[in-house]
Design an enzyme around this catalytic site. Structure first.
Site, PDB file in Angstrom:
ATOM      1  N   CYS A   1       3.139   8.895   0.617  1.00  0.00           N
ATOM      2  CA  CYS A   1       3.925   8.061   1.518  1.00  0.00           C
ATOM      3  C   CYS A   1       3.967   6.769   0.663  1.00  0.00           C
ATOM      4  O   CYS A   1       3.261   6.075   0.336  1.00  0.00           O
ATOM      5  CB  CYS A   1       2.976   7.732   2.565  1.00  0.00           C
ATOM      6  SG  CYS A   1       3.674   6.607   3.862  1.00  0.00           S
TER       7      CYS A   1
ATOM      8  N   GLU B   1       0.766  -1.253  -0.127  1.00  0.00           N
ATOM      9  CA  GLU B   1      -0.203   0.029   0.015  1.00  0.00           C
ATOM     10  C   GLU B   1       0.966   1.351  -0.042  1.00  0.00           C
ATOM     11  O   GLU B   1       1.977   1.358   0.384  1.00  0.00           O
ATOM     12  CB  GLU B   1      -1.008  -0.031   1.141  1.00  0.00           C
ATOM     13  CG  GLU B   1      -2.173  -1.136   1.187  1.00  0.00           C
ATOM     14  CD  GLU B   1      -2.852  -1.250   2.255  1.00  0.00           C
ATOM     15  OE1 GLU B   1      -4.073  -1.687   2.315  1.00  0.00           O
ATOM     16  OE2 GLU B   1      -2.422  -0.723   3.257  1.00  0.00           O
TER      17      GLU B   1
ATOM     18  N   CYS C   1      -0.886   6.380   9.403  1.00  0.00           N
ATOM     19  CA  CYS C   1       0.396   5.914   9.961  1.00  0.00           C
ATOM     20  C   CYS C   1       0.345   4.666  10.713  1.00  0.00           C
ATOM     21  O   CYS C   1      -0.444   4.398  11.620  1.00  0.00           O
ATOM     22  CB  CYS C   1       1.093   7.207  10.803  1.00  0.00           C
ATOM     23  SG  CYS C   1       2.814   7.206  11.014  1.00  0.00           S
TER      24      CYS C   1
ATOM     25  N   CYS D   1       2.217  -1.535  15.110  1.00  0.00           N
ATOM     26  CA  CYS D   1       2.389  -1.240  13.598  1.00  0.00           C
ATOM     27  C   CYS D   1       1.890  -2.511  12.860  1.00  0.00           C
ATOM     28  O   CYS D   1       2.334  -3.312  12.996  1.00  0.00           O
ATOM     29  CB  CYS D   1       3.851  -0.866  13.144  1.00  0.00           C
ATOM     30  SG  CYS D   1       4.038  -0.589  11.434  1.00  0.00           S
TER      31      CYS D   1
ATOM     32  N   CYS E   1       7.583  -6.159   6.944  1.00  0.00           N
ATOM     33  CA  CYS E   1       8.692  -5.561   7.573  1.00  0.00           C
ATOM     34  C   CYS E   1       9.353  -6.419   8.629  1.00  0.00           C
ATOM     35  O   CYS E   1       8.692  -7.069   9.350  1.00  0.00           O
ATOM     36  CB  CYS E   1       8.329  -4.040   8.507  1.00  0.00           C
ATOM     37  SG  CYS E   1       9.634  -3.344   9.073  1.00  0.00           S
TER      38      CYS E   1
ATOM     39  N   CYS F   1       7.591  -3.658  14.952  1.00  0.00           N
ATOM     40  CA  CYS F   1       7.155  -2.885  15.963  1.00  0.00           C
ATOM     41  C   CYS F   1       5.341  -3.275  16.418  1.00  0.00           C
ATOM     42  O   CYS F   1       4.731  -3.384  15.602  1.00  0.00           O
ATOM     43  CB  CYS F   1       7.046  -1.177  15.491  1.00  0.00           C
ATOM     44  SG  CYS F   1       8.618  -0.681  14.954  1.00  0.00           S
TER      45      CYS F   1
HETATM   46  S1  SF4 Z   1       6.862   1.192  12.331  1.00  0.00           S
HETATM   47 FE1  SF4 Z   1       6.219  -0.588  11.170  1.00  0.00          FE
HETATM   48  S2  SF4 Z   1       6.978  -0.407   9.080  1.00  0.00           S
HETATM   49 FE2  SF4 Z   1       8.198   0.979  10.442  1.00  0.00          FE
HETATM   50  S3  SF4 Z   1      10.102  -0.221  11.102  1.00  0.00           S
HETATM   51 FE3  SF4 Z   1       8.436  -0.588  12.629  1.00  0.00          FE
HETATM   52  S4  SF4 Z   1       7.015  -2.452  11.922  1.00  0.00           S
HETATM   53 FE4  SF4 Z   1       8.336  -1.756  10.217  1.00  0.00          FE
END
Ligand code: SF4
Length: 355
Positions: free
Chosen positions: A121, A108, A346, A135, A128, A132
């Site tokens: 963006c 996306e 975000c 996220c 990833c 995190c």
């Molecule tokens: S915020 Fe999301 S996209 Fe960014 S490094 Fe952490 S897990 Fe990865």
């Protein structure tokens, strides 16, 4: 030196990588390829204009390019490495697009309307590896890294869709840009090209959780990109619980000081406020101390609910946090929520293996 002077350099390579995307070539490679396909020295500029300014998807449409050059280019390359699979528009005008690549992987990207311009963006990875906790992008781990051409495809698909180039670009979609450094650097160099809307380095923000070697490489690159550190907690032990990276903050901050020294740009701390996790007055005071060590500015981000383990801090707490930072002389802003009704905000962008 333009590789036009060295015809034949890419013959074997391009033949092996059958129908590679034209977006994945850097300027030197494009020049060599167009010459190999029978173009004159000025043809590359024309092809470049068609591909990146007019955003053409087919070599056949390039009517001022000789037919044999177009034929050879389409035999060896496709232009776009992906296609727009779906799009949604938020009530505030934010556009979220799902881009599907040749292997079925989808990512996306988002176009955000600001006062008089757009901000895009872009994702640098499908999924990833960082993970995190708050996220959605990292919840299933890394699917794969994207190529520079696949990042450029998101940029140009959005530009076609909103019928203009953006004023700013942020690498804040899915993925940790500095763990895909070479492709990200190539993408940033492609974006810098004058045909690409004249996007200067200061209008491009690279966002990282803090990869010291990547920050150092970016600093030594000789460009003034904006750099944002996803801080989210001022203490190592607590930060690792939400941003699981092994590098201590002391080491990351040292690299930010180096970045500032090399580029003259002031880094930003991104700080997503999570109720009862990182929004106390003590956290605000400690975040201010860290900001002074660089020095850095701070951007507070109200959490866009995705993981039920976390809730956003109340507006009063966000304001209290902001005031503590401001009272200690730290430049601080609070990010406006954009596109949360279509999960385009975000930390809400996701990726899929295949469709
Ligand atoms: S915020 Fe999301 S996209 Fe960014 S490094 Fe952490 S897990 Fe990865």
């Amino acid at each position: 030196v333009c590789a036009c002077a060295r015809p034949g350099r890419l013959q074997g390579k391009a033949a092996m990588e059958e129908r590679r995307s034209f977006y994945d070539l850097d300027e030197e490679e494009r020049c060599a390829v167009v010459r190999e396909c029978g173009g004159a020295s000025y043809t590359e500029k024309q092809v470049h204009g068609w591909v990146f300014r007019r955003m053409t998807y087919a070599f056949e449409r390039m009517t001022d390019i000789p037919g044999w050059v177009r034929e050879e280019l389409s035999r060896r390359f496709r232009i776009v490495p992906g296609e727009l699979d779906a799009a949604a528009v938020s009530r505030d005008g934010t556009l979220k697009a799902l881009v599907r690549f040749r292997d079925g992987v989808r990512v996306e990207c988002v176009a955000i309307p600001l006062r008089a311009y757009w901000s895009f963006c872009v994702s640098t990875m499908a999924g990833c590896p960082v993970g995190c906790r708050f996220c959605a992008s990292g919840k299933d781990g890394l699917i794969r890294r994207l190529s520079a051409g696949e990042m450029l495809a998101q940029y140009l698909l959005l530009a076609r869709r909103v019928e203009t180039y953006p004023r700013t670009v942020v690498l804040m979609g899915s993925g940790e840009p500095l763990l895909n450094f070479d492709e990200v650097w190539k993408f940033l160099s492609l974006l810098n090209h004058p045909d690409m809307g004249g996007l200067g380095a200061r209008r491009i923000t690279v966002s990282t959780v803090g990869i010291p070697r990547g920050i150092e490489r970016l600093a030594r690159g000789g460009k003034q990109f904006e750099l944002a550190l996803s801080l989210h907690h001022p203490r190592d032990a607590e930060r690792r619980r939400i941003v699981p990276v092994k590098h201590p903050l002391g080491e990351i901050l040292e690299k930010l000081v180096f970045y500032r020294h090399m580029t003259g740009r002031i880094p930003t701390f991104e700080y997503c406020l999570l109720r009862g996790v990182n929004d106390s007055p003590a956290c605000a005071r400690e975040a201010a101390d860290l900001a002074h060590r660089v020095p850095a500015k701070v951007n507070l981000i109200p959490y866009n609910d995705w993981n039920p383990r976390y809730t956003s801090s109340s507006p009063e707490v966000v304001d209290r946090f902001r005031k503590i930072l401001a009272s200690r002389g730290v430049p601080v802003t609070v990010r406006r929520r954009r596109g949360d009704d279509i999960r385009a905000a975000c930390g809400q962008l996701t990726a899929e293996r295949r469709g």
